[in-house]
Design an enzyme around this catalytic site. Structure first.
Site, mmCIF file in Angstrom:
data_model
loop_
_atom_site.group_PDB
_atom_site.id
_atom_site.type_symbol
_atom_site.label_atom_id
_atom_site.label_comp_id
_atom_site.label_asym_id
_atom_site.label_seq_id
_atom_site.Cartn_x
_atom_site.Cartn_y
_atom_site.Cartn_z
ATOM 1 N N LEU A 1 14.022 27.979 -78.600
ATOM 2 C CA LEU A 1 14.607 28.384 -77.327
ATOM 3 C C LEU A 1 15.133 27.131 -76.645
ATOM 4 C CD1 LEU A 1 11.877 30.818 -75.902
ATOM 5 C CD2 LEU A 1 14.048 31.458 -76.951
ATOM 6 N N ASP A 2 16.172 27.289 -75.845
ATOM 7 C CA ASP A 2 16.693 26.157 -75.090
ATOM 8 C C ASP A 2 15.626 25.623 -74.137
ATOM 9 O OD1 ASP A 2 19.168 26.490 -76.298
ATOM 10 O OD2 ASP A 2 19.893 27.828 -74.723
ATOM 11 N N LYS A 3 15.769 24.386 -73.735
ATOM 12 C CA LYS A 3 14.790 23.732 -72.866
ATOM 13 C C LYS A 3 14.441 24.578 -71.643
ATOM 14 C CE LYS A 3 14.298 19.668 -69.870
ATOM 15 N NZ LYS A 3 14.938 18.423 -69.393
#
Length: 317
Positions: free
Chosen positions: A137-139
């Site tokens: 998942l993105d940050k």
């Protein structure tokens, strides 16, 4: 955990006249090229019963046998970072990732990542590719992620993702009022000019399919329930932005913040101060990597998104 995992593969005819190392990289994407080369040099990979070197050519149709010995990582340090674990057994963990936590160490984030946390949580994670992480998942995206705890489970989860046997549902708060749900089918690839971004491409790119339905309507905004059929980098963010409904707070794909006219002061302030994309991986359904039984885990929306929704829904604000 330290037992050797045996992997058997059949080389497709389309690999005719390709180098051994390139074929291995193509057939084993869940292992790094350097690790495959180490196994090749150590004689842990045989092709039609014999050990080959990296530059030899493949004919197609060969049988590959890999003795996948544990990978002991020494390049990243375990760190005592709290984990919100929503499911765990001997083979699998499902983590509820908070906003701000980077998944893999990389330039600018060599420590303080989910990988560092996993290495501290379980000593044996250092024997697995990417410490058992099979997707990301993105940050600033929150929500559920799968993490394998042994090699067999790692391969099973990677294969389930590739075969689209894993169902991933997200909650996405977008700008604008949508009338109905739908499907976006548009190839995604690297942006032709801004190489750190992804984009919908008319030619090239990879197939990307996103399904969405309306979960809740509010003034000037819509909460969507999004189902991914494919899992391309930034897929939800890119697809919804391409339809002129970017995620609230998405500075990369939403452009400069535009506050819709007619909103009260409290709503405007809440939108200005929401500093990440409003995206949460809320539900994960997968075949268990050992039993094959369906497993579903859910994670409630994080507090910052709940608070923003409450303000946007408040008719007095």
């Amino acid at each position: 955990m330290s037992d050797v995992e045996i992997i058997e593969l059949l080389v497709p005819d389309t690999c005719f006249n390709q180098r051994v190392d390139r074929v291995l990289a193509e057939l084993c994407p869940d292992y790094s090229r350097s690790q495959l080369q180490k196994w090749l040099k150590a004689g842990d990979i045989s092709i039609d019963g014999r050990v080959m070197v990296a530059k030899e050519k493949i004919k197609g149709g060969e049988s590959i046998l890999i003795q996948a010995k544990p990978i002991v990582r020494s390049d990243f340090e375990p760190e005592d970072i709290p984990l919100d674990i929503r499911y765990e057994d001997d083979h699998l963990m499902i983590i509820n990732k908070p906003s701000g936590l980077v998944v893999h160490p990389a330039a600018g984030n060599w420590s303080g990542t989910l990988m560092n946390a996993l290495l501290a949580h379980n000593d044996h994670q250092n024997e697995l590719p990417r410490a058992g992480i099979v997707h990301r998942l993105d940050k600033d995206t929150t929500g559920l992620m799968m993490v394998a705890k042994d090699l067999k489970s790692h391969h099973a989860l990677v294969e389930a993702l590739q075969e689209r046997d894993v169902s991933r549902e997200y909650q996405a708060l977008v700008c604008g009022e949508l009338i109905a749900g739908g499907t976006i089918e548009a190839n995604i690839g690297r942006h032709p000019k801004e190489r750190k971004k992804m984009a919908v491409l008319m030619e090239g790119g990879k197939t990307a399919i996103t399904h969405y339905r309306i979960e809740e309507r509010m003034v000037k905004h819509t909460l969507l329930r999004v189902h991914l059929e494919t899992g391309r980098t930034h897929q939800i963010r890119v697809h919804l932005s391409s339809k002129h409904h970017p995620l609230v707070g998405d500075k990369t794909y939403g452009g400069r913040l535009r506050i819709p006219s007619g909103l009260g002061e409290e709503k405007c302030a809440a939108l200005r101060h929401f500093s990440r994309q409003a995206l949460h991986a809320a539900r994960l359904t997968l075949p268990h990597p050992v039993s094959g039984e369906p497993l579903t885990v859910e994670a409630e929306m994080p507090d910052d998104m709940k608070q923003l929704l409450a303000i946007l829904n408040d008719t007095a604000a």
